[in-house]
Design an enzyme around this catalytic site. Sequence first.
Site, PDB file in Angstrom:
ATOM      1  N   GLU A  66      38.222  38.654  86.866  1.00 19.90           N
ATOM      2  CA  GLU A  66      37.901  38.017  88.142  1.00 19.90           C
ATOM      3  C   GLU A  66      37.006  36.818  87.896  1.00 19.90           C
ATOM      4  O   GLU A  66      36.319  36.751  86.875  1.00 19.90           O
ATOM      5  CB  GLU A  66      37.232  39.015  89.099  1.00 19.90           C
ATOM      6  CG  GLU A  66      36.056  39.730  88.491  1.00 19.90           C
ATOM      7  CD  GLU A  66      35.616  40.935  89.324  1.00 19.90           C
ATOM      8  OE1 GLU A  66      34.945  40.709  90.325  1.00 19.90           O
ATOM      9  OE2 GLU A  66      35.928  42.079  88.942  1.00 19.90           O
TER      10      GLU A  66
ATOM     11  N   LYS B 186      32.649  32.478  79.324  1.00 20.60           N
ATOM     12  CA  LYS B 186      32.065  31.299  79.971  1.00 20.60           C
ATOM     13  C   LYS B 186      32.926  30.053  79.801  1.00 20.60           C
ATOM     14  O   LYS B 186      33.451  29.792  78.723  1.00 20.60           O
ATOM     15  CB  LYS B 186      30.695  31.013  79.350  1.00 20.60           C
ATOM     16  CG  LYS B 186      29.662  32.075  79.658  1.00 20.60           C
ATOM     17  CD  LYS B 186      29.026  31.835  81.000  1.00 20.60           C
ATOM     18  CE  LYS B 186      27.523  31.810  80.834  1.00 20.60           C
ATOM     19  NZ  LYS B 186      26.800  31.476  82.004  1.00 20.60           N
TER      20      LYS B 186
ATOM     21  N   CYS C   2      29.083 -11.403  94.643  1.00 23.30           N
ATOM     22  CA  CYS C   2      30.134 -10.550  94.112  1.00 23.30           C
ATOM     23  C   CYS C   2      30.319 -10.830  92.610  1.00 23.30           C
ATOM     24  O   CYS C   2      30.498 -11.991  92.227  1.00 23.30           O
ATOM     25  CB  CYS C   2      31.426 -10.840  94.875  1.00 23.30           C
ATOM     26  SG  CYS C   2      32.869 -10.067  94.126  1.00 23.30           S
TER      27      CYS C   2
ATOM     28  N   TYR D 107      31.880  42.238  94.580  1.00 22.15           N
ATOM     29  CA  TYR D 107      32.566  42.475  93.314  1.00 22.15           C
ATOM     30  C   TYR D 107      32.229  43.773  92.592  1.00 22.15           C
ATOM     31  O   TYR D 107      32.824  44.063  91.567  1.00 22.15           O
ATOM     32  CB  TYR D 107      32.410  41.307  92.349  1.00 22.15           C
ATOM     33  CG  TYR D 107      30.982  40.856  92.082  1.00 22.15           C
ATOM     34  CD1 TYR D 107      30.033  41.728  91.572  1.00 22.15           C
ATOM     35  CD2 TYR D 107      30.598  39.541  92.338  1.00 22.15           C
ATOM     36  CE1 TYR D 107      28.736  41.308  91.327  1.00 22.15           C
ATOM     37  CE2 TYR D 107      29.303  39.111  92.091  1.00 22.15           C
ATOM     38  CZ  TYR D 107      28.377  39.995  91.592  1.00 22.15           C
ATOM     39  OH  TYR D 107      27.112  39.582  91.354  1.00 22.15           O
TER      40      TYR D 107
ATOM     41  N   LYS E 197      33.954  34.359  87.748  1.00 19.01           N
ATOM     42  CA  LYS E 197      32.499  34.553  87.749  1.00 19.01           C
ATOM     43  C   LYS E 197      31.926  33.506  88.703  1.00 19.01           C
ATOM     44  O   LYS E 197      31.872  32.321  88.392  1.00 19.01           O
ATOM     45  CB  LYS E 197      31.930  34.384  86.342  1.00 19.01           C
ATOM     46  CG  LYS E 197      30.438  34.652  86.281  1.00 19.01           C
ATOM     47  CD  LYS E 197      29.955  34.768  84.848  1.00 19.01           C
ATOM     48  CE  LYS E 197      28.524  35.276  84.765  1.00 19.01           C
ATOM     49  NZ  LYS E 197      27.536  34.377  85.366  1.00 19.01           N
TER      50      LYS E 197
ATOM     51  N   CYS F  61      33.933 -12.676  92.228  1.00 20.08           N
ATOM     52  CA  CYS F  61      34.293 -13.992  92.760  1.00 20.08           C
ATOM     53  C   CYS F  61      33.089 -14.842  93.145  1.00 20.08           C
ATOM     54  O   CYS F  61      33.252 -16.004  93.505  1.00 20.08           O
ATOM     55  CB  CYS F  61      35.228 -13.841  93.965  1.00 20.08           C
ATOM     56  SG  CYS F  61      34.411 -13.271  95.461  1.00 20.08           S
TER      57      CYS F  61
ATOM     58  N   CYS G  12      39.103 -13.259  96.119  1.00 24.23           N
ATOM     59  CA  CYS G  12      38.369 -12.418  95.175  1.00 24.23           C
ATOM     60  C   CYS G  12      39.333 -11.655  94.259  1.00 24.23           C
ATOM     61  O   CYS G  12      40.110 -10.821  94.730  1.00 24.23           O
ATOM     62  CB  CYS G  12      37.496 -11.431  95.950  1.00 24.23           C
ATOM     63  SG  CYS G  12      36.622 -10.285  94.867  1.00 24.23           S
TER      64      CYS G  12
HETATM   65  S1  IVH Z   1      29.696  41.998  87.813  1.00 21.88           S
HETATM   66  C1  IVH Z   1      26.939  44.420  85.416  1.00 21.88           C
HETATM   67  N1  IVH Z   1      31.323  40.219  88.746  1.00 21.88           N
HETATM   68  O1  IVH Z   1      27.004  37.119  87.062  1.00 21.88           O
HETATM   69  C2  IVH Z   1      27.845  43.771  86.308  1.00 21.88           C
HETATM   70  N2  IVH Z   1      29.085  39.576  88.283  1.00 21.88           N
HETATM   71  O2  IVH Z   1      25.406  37.215  84.512  1.00 21.88           O
HETATM   72  C3  IVH Z   1      27.354  42.455  86.732  1.00 21.88           C
HETATM   73  N3  IVH Z   1      28.578  37.253  88.828  1.00 21.88           N
HETATM   74  O3  IVH Z   1      24.360  39.143  88.077  1.00 21.88           O
HETATM   75  C4  IVH Z   1      27.981  42.031  87.937  1.00 21.88           C
HETATM   76  N4  IVH Z   1      30.571  36.742  89.571  1.00 21.88           N
HETATM   77  O4  IVH Z   1      25.249  37.340  89.667  1.00 21.88           O
HETATM   78  C5  IVH Z   1      30.074  40.472  88.330  1.00 21.88           C
HETATM   79  N5  IVH Z   1      32.856  38.717  89.622  1.00 21.88           N
HETATM   80  C6  IVH Z   1      31.627  38.989  89.193  1.00 21.88           C
HETATM   81  C7  IVH Z   1      30.611  38.021  89.195  1.00 21.88           C
HETATM   82  C8  IVH Z   1      29.351  38.351  88.720  1.00 21.88           C
HETATM   83  C9  IVH Z   1      29.343  36.298  89.360  1.00 21.88           C
HETATM   84  C10 IVH Z   1      27.178  37.074  88.442  1.00 21.88           C
HETATM   85  C11 IVH Z   1      26.241  38.087  88.998  1.00 21.88           C
HETATM   86  C12 IVH Z   1      25.627  38.756  87.817  1.00 21.88           C
HETATM   87  C13 IVH Z   1      25.749  37.666  86.803  1.00 21.88           C
HETATM   88  C14 IVH Z   1      25.697  38.206  85.413  1.00 21.88           C
END
Ligand code: IVH
Length: 682
Positions: free
Chosen positions: A120, A320, A414, A231, A122, A417, A439
């Site tokens: 999913e 990341k 400008c 989430y 982040k 021109c 111009c």
């Molecule tokens: S799961 C232990 N799911 O990322 C599980 N976190 O660096 C942690 N975050 O504190 C949460 N999207 O603020 C999860 N789809 C997602 C997320 C997510 C963003 C953030 C969240 C967490 C941080 C961890």
Amino acid sequence: MTATEAIPESVLGRVVLLRDQLNHHLHRYHVLDAPEIADAEYDALFDELLAIEAEYPQLYSESSPTQRVGAPALDQFEKVQHARPMLSLDKATTPEELAQWMQRCRNRLGDGEPLTFTCEPKIDGVAVALIYEHGELTLAATRGDGNEGENISANVKTIGSIPLRLTGDVPPRVEVRGEIYIPLEQFERFNASAVARGDKPMVNPRNGAAGSLRQLDSKITAARPLTMFCYSLGGSEGDWQPESQQEVLETFATWGLRTNPALEAVADLDDCLDYIGRLEQRRDALGYEIDGVVIKVNSLHQQQALGAVTRKPRWAIAYKFAAQEATSVVEQVDFQVGRTGAITPVARLQPTFVGGVTVTNATLHNMDEIARLDLHIGDRVMIRRAGDVIPQVASVVLSQRPGDARPIDLPHCCPACGSAIAREGEEVVARCTGSRDFCPAQRKEGLKHFVSRLAFDVDGLGDKLIDQLVDNALVSNPADLFTLSRDQLVSLERMGEKSADNLLASLESSKHTTLPRLVYALGIREVGEATAAGLARYFGGIEPIVQADLMSLEQVPDVGPVVAQSIVEFFSQEDQRSLVTKLHEAGVTWPAIEVVAQEKLPLAGQTWVLTGTLETLSRNVAKQRLVALGAKVAGSVSAKTTVVVAGPGAGSKLEKAQTLGIEVRTEAELLTLLESRENSEQ
Ligand code: IVH
């Protein structure tokens, strides 16, 4: 020998410095709302300290910045103890690291146990926990340091997409965790109006979300465009025993909680990497900021068996993406001239890697923006590239302004021109007062617009070639393009015979165009593709548009006084009127359009509402295209609404539509409808 004697002096010094720096930046970010470095730069310092502390465990200190997961709880809000700590995530940045993590999961669980994962986005927002008791939202808390957060219930209750009461079969007590964030389009809009009011804009959506949730007056929070994706399950009481992460999220959705539709269950590393690749490609179209993909072990049973180490679960990892923010230095500011003469200041930056590309320029929009940022040449700045391709300067790191930083002045003349540069009345935009004929910059930009995809759509005529054609005096207005000879083209540097023939062929085929394209191609200020289509449909031919007065122009759907004025001004110029004739003489044709009375338009009498993020169309274009087909586009849902178009992030308007039983369509459905109706119109 004592423990510290084993540690080199240089390492000790580095640790002290890193801890100081990290504390400084934490304070700038969380307390002052004025970060001096980008998140990724912070993470690099953090990771360095983490690595040293891992190598020299004697350096452990409870007060080290590595020992806290988030911001310290502020004094103003009531403290909340989390029943289970809100964890942070380990990260991977390469497929190998991800593969190693999967292997570690397998090893711990024992051979042969089937293992699947969920992927999913982040979300780059603020983590919160929501407690529902007997379906009722009784507490909302920030993550804080992971163990102790703040009670932000009053603020969270203002967020439309967070239900105050869950529906369906809900456990007596359940803790839902997720991320509160600001969708990109709303972020841009919020900032534009903040700037217009003279208020301080948000540095980025994440900062904006965090700041909005920390308001002591929840009326302020209510005015912020916040939403949430849920989430994970923080815990629950009662009989509900979900098996998997996927089941948790599916159940959340049935209770009325907002979950991310981009969640997918995957079986192995290849699928996971495939998901990551696909998501990264869609990143700019998602409508919200993400900084990677979270991969979780799907089975909750296996999650429990894997457990956690030092505040990070073993069952999840963050893959990341490249950061979309970084700091750089403004080395110079140049002024570009657009096709309408608008002068845009552009920052020339020290080359910096952001969001996967090296950035050397950032738009500064106009002089007001420079004043708002208080930008000087030589300043260190935070740059962002998100959602759109043109990088922006988000803020200036004032605390690091060098002594020889120079203020930026609007030039008097400008750069292309030499005509005077002026600002008309209240306009924020400064313009070159030279005509397009005079111009060369305006001429080049006008030609680039003329041949662009939504206008004459000429293949093989790029920006460099247009510059060459104008610089060599082969073309001065768009009609000249159609009289270019093969010899003239071949005489240009880097132009082969084959390219010349191809270009002549594509110019020839672009001659058969449509009235909406022609009107758009002329490059009238304020007239985009949708307005051009509306004008074409209303007047049926080019001559009535050229002749139209303010009153008749304002009869056209979606044309107001400003647009009407701009059209009249445009055609009051002799060279613009003669351009139409010249195009005609050069063999350009556009069939007339049958004029349809307003009440006979296909969507006449209908009221549409657009909500959430549109991923393909901009909201403005969607609106204009609907209006051109006769629909009214309203800002709020009522019993009179015919259709609601809901994109990702849709909240209260969608809920209201559902309650009132109003038809809801997706953006894809809207597009299909627009295309079919527009074609039947032409
Ligand atoms: S799961 C232990 N799911 O990322 C599980 N976190 O660096 C942690 N975050 O504190 C949460 N999207 O603020 C999860 N789809 C997602 C997320 C997510 C963003 C953030 C969240 C967490 C941080 C961890």
